[in-house]
Design a protein around this motif. Structure first.
Motif, PDB file in Angstrom:
ATOM      1  N   ILE A  24       2.722  10.175   8.067  1.00  0.00           N
ATOM      2  CA  ILE A  24       1.681  10.667   8.975  1.00  0.00           C
ATOM      3  C   ILE A  24       0.537  11.292   8.185  1.00  0.00           C
ATOM      4  O   ILE A  24      -0.652  11.083   8.475  1.00  0.00           O
ATOM      5  CB  ILE A  24       2.286  11.682   9.968  1.00  0.00           C
ATOM      6  N   ILE A  25       0.891  12.083   7.170  1.00  0.00           N
ATOM      7  CA  ILE A  25      -0.126  12.734   6.333  1.00  0.00           C
ATOM      8  C   ILE A  25      -1.012  11.695   5.643  1.00  0.00           C
ATOM      9  O   ILE A  25      -2.247  11.816   5.626  1.00  0.00           O
ATOM     10  CB  ILE A  25       0.550  13.641   5.284  1.00  0.00           C
ATOM     11  N   LEU A  26      -0.393  10.645   5.080  1.00  0.00           N
ATOM     12  CA  LEU A  26      -1.158   9.644   4.343  1.00  0.00           C
ATOM     13  C   LEU A  26      -2.016   8.785   5.273  1.00  0.00           C
ATOM     14  O   LEU A  26      -3.130   8.390   4.908  1.00  0.00           O
ATOM     15  CB  LEU A  26      -0.217   8.768   3.522  1.00  0.00           C
ATOM     16  N   VAL A  27      -1.515   8.496   6.471  1.00  0.00           N
ATOM     17  CA  VAL A  27      -2.357   7.797   7.440  1.00  0.00           C
ATOM     18  C   VAL A  27      -3.568   8.670   7.776  1.00  0.00           C
ATOM     19  O   VAL A  27      -4.710   8.200   7.788  1.00  0.00           O
ATOM     20  CB  VAL A  27      -1.567   7.444   8.713  1.00  0.00           C
ATOM     21  N   LEU A 181      -7.682   2.797  -3.085  1.00  0.00           N
ATOM     22  CA  LEU A 181      -6.441   3.254  -3.715  1.00  0.00           C
ATOM     23  C   LEU A 181      -5.556   4.013  -2.731  1.00  0.00           C
ATOM     24  O   LEU A 181      -4.341   3.789  -2.652  1.00  0.00           O
ATOM     25  CB  LEU A 181      -6.779   4.137  -4.920  1.00  0.00           C
ATOM     26  N   PHE A 182      -6.159   4.903  -1.933  1.00  0.00           N
ATOM     27  CA  PHE A 182      -5.385   5.734  -1.017  1.00  0.00           C
ATOM     28  C   PHE A 182      -4.867   4.926   0.176  1.00  0.00           C
ATOM     29  O   PHE A 182      -3.798   5.225   0.720  1.00  0.00           O
ATOM     30  CB  PHE A 182      -6.227   6.923  -0.555  1.00  0.00           C
ATOM     31  N   ALA A 183      -5.619   3.906   0.571  1.00  0.00           N
ATOM     32  CA  ALA A 183      -5.143   3.036   1.642  1.00  0.00           C
ATOM     33  C   ALA A 183      -3.900   2.261   1.190  1.00  0.00           C
ATOM     34  O   ALA A 183      -2.939   2.084   1.952  1.00  0.00           O
ATOM     35  CB  ALA A 183      -6.247   2.068   2.064  1.00  0.00           C
ATOM     36  N   ILE A 184      -3.897   1.807  -0.057  1.00  0.00           N
ATOM     37  CA  ILE A 184      -2.743   1.074  -0.594  1.00  0.00           C
ATOM     38  C   ILE A 184      -1.515   1.986  -0.675  1.00  0.00           C
ATOM     39  O   ILE A 184      -0.395   1.582  -0.335  1.00  0.00           O
ATOM     40  CB  ILE A 184      -3.088   0.489  -1.969  1.00  0.00           C
ATOM     41  N   LEU A 188       2.114   1.459   1.353  1.00  0.00           N
ATOM     42  CA  LEU A 188       3.431   1.379   0.718  1.00  0.00           C
ATOM     43  C   LEU A 188       4.398   2.422   1.284  1.00  0.00           C
ATOM     44  O   LEU A 188       5.571   2.129   1.538  1.00  0.00           O
ATOM     45  CB  LEU A 188       3.290   1.555  -0.794  1.00  0.00           C
ATOM     46  N   VAL A 189       3.908   3.652   1.496  1.00  0.00           N
ATOM     47  CA  VAL A 189       4.765   4.718   2.017  1.00  0.00           C
ATOM     48  C   VAL A 189       5.171   4.442   3.469  1.00  0.00           C
ATOM     49  O   VAL A 189       6.254   4.844   3.904  1.00  0.00           O
ATOM     50  CB  VAL A 189       4.056   6.086   1.891  1.00  0.00           C
TER      51      VAL A 189
END
Length: 410
Positions: A24-27, A181-184, A188-189
């Motif tokens: 959730i954090i990375l999205v 980079l952050f979208a990739i 993956l996560v």
């Protein structure tokens, strides 16, 4: 009350619990940086491609239009494929859009921008309902966490874009490509969540009371106007604040860092407000104070004093963080289940972002017409007044499923 097996209180496994929260954090981290990174670079893009202010403003407007037109379909996609799978494919689309926007010609700049807007719109709509389903006892806490990271990365997008573009050989295209980079990483996560797609789809399809269309609810419209107009102010200033400040003597880099300051100021607020709002009987006072901060900040930009501008930028940042967080909380606090929260989110972000999409182009067009930022800033002040009215009504202690006169039970 029975506990959902994926909540913080009773997770199926400790590892699964934190992996879900990390996802959730990375999205959330990818829901603003791809857009805010454009604001500090807009003058470079405009000069390089020989664009007018109005056309340059469309680089921010196009994603908002994508939000507006795709948002109502996001809950339907989630019902069909499951929330987890839908969010995964939105991250994949985001990654492709970031590459297309950054590495090809002028036409692809706008095509990639539309793809980015489509991808972000899905995350915008689904996350509030996803949190309500998976963390029903910690809605304020989890909403605050993801909002903090969304705005933190949004601030980095504004503050780091110019320095990154200054690295030899990168320029504005390389700077925009950096955020791929952050979208990739998020993609993956999020992969382990795909195993739960079928289960999620069944949960999202929980029955909703017939005859209670949110599009006919005055409360839903107050939430929508509040959401849309606060977004209009935010995305308009994300696009044009650096140029406004340059007319007051700021360098391009300094103006970019002031935009960073605006977004940095909202970061603690995006955690404090959801947690606070969840504990209050209603949120009218929070909404009213938020609108007043917007008004005060816009007045400071209008006056243009170098002593007032930093304070004005901070006030706008606090107001933007509070308004966004309240919007996200209204989707949960004013609804009865995850599906209704997603539908409320879809409505507010559809019609609301249609309002917001007008902002950057209208603001730039008014500048081209009057050769000044004064008239556009006066317009933002009037919009802040409407935010006050809509916010106070949205903050009343009712839910959409009940009649608009019924108080939400404790």
């Amino acid at each position: 009350m029975s506990k959902n097996p994926t909540t913080l209180e009773n997770p199926s496994s400790h590892q699964t619990q934190w992996l879900l929260l990390l996802g959730i954090i990375l999205v959330g981290a990818n829901l603003r940086a791809p857009l805010t990174s454009v604001g500090s670079l807009i003058s470079f893009i405009r000069d390089d491609l020989d664009l007018s202010h109005a056309v340059a403003g469309s680089i921010t407007t196009l994603p908002l239009l994508a939000f507006a037109f795709l948002s109502p379909f996001a809950p339907k996609l989630a019902n069909r494929f499951g929330m987890e799978k839908t969010i995964f494919f939105s991250l994949l689309l985001l990654t492709i859009g970031l590459i297309v926007r950054s590495l090809f010609g002028t036409s692809f700049l706008f095509i990639g921008t539309i793809m980015i807007g489509m991808a972000i719109s899905i995350g915008n709509v689904l996350l509030p309902g996803f949190i309500k389903i998976n963390f029903p006892l910690k809605i304020g806490f989890v909403t605050g966490i993801y909002a903090v990271f969304m705005n933190l990365f949004g601030a980095f997008g504004s503050g780091l874009s110019v320095p990154i573009s200054s690295i030899k050989g990168l320029g504005w295209k390389g700077s925009l490509a950096f955020w791929t980079l952050f979208a990739i990483i998020a993609l993956l996560v999020w992969l382990p969540q795909l195993r739960k797609a079928t289960e999620s789809a069944k949960v999202v399809k929980a029955p909703v009371q017939k005859g209670k269309s949110i599009w006919r609810s005055p409360l839903a419209w107050h939430i929508t106007v509040f959401m849309g107009l606060q977004s209009l102010i935010f995305y308009t200033l994300i696009t044009w604040l650096p140029e406004i400040l340059q007319t007051h003597g700021y360098s391009t880099s300094a103006a970019g860092w002031m935009l960073f300051l605006m977004q940095f100021a909202l970061i603690p607020i995006t955690f404090i407000i959801p947690v606070t709002a969840e504990k209050l009987k209603d949120q009218r006072l929070l909404a009213g104070v938020t609108a007043i901060f917007f008004m005060a900040g816009v007045v400071g930009l209008f006056l243009g004093s170098k002593l007032l501008i930093p304070l004005s930028v901070i006030l706008i940042g606090i107001a933007a963080g509070s308004a966004f967080s309240l919007s996200m909380m209204f989707f949960s606090l004013r609804t009865s289940n995850g599906q209704e929260a997603s539908e409320m989110s879809g409505m507010a972000q559809s019609f609301g972002y249609l309002l917001a999409a007008i902002g950057p182009m209208l603001f730039g067009g008014l500048h081209d017409l009057f050769h000044s930022w004064k008239v556009p800033l006066l317009l933002l002040f009037l919009i802040a007044v409407i935010i006050f009215i809509a916010g106070v009504n949205a903050g009343k202690n009712t839910v959409i499923s009940d009649s608009t006169r019924t108080k939400k039970s404790a």
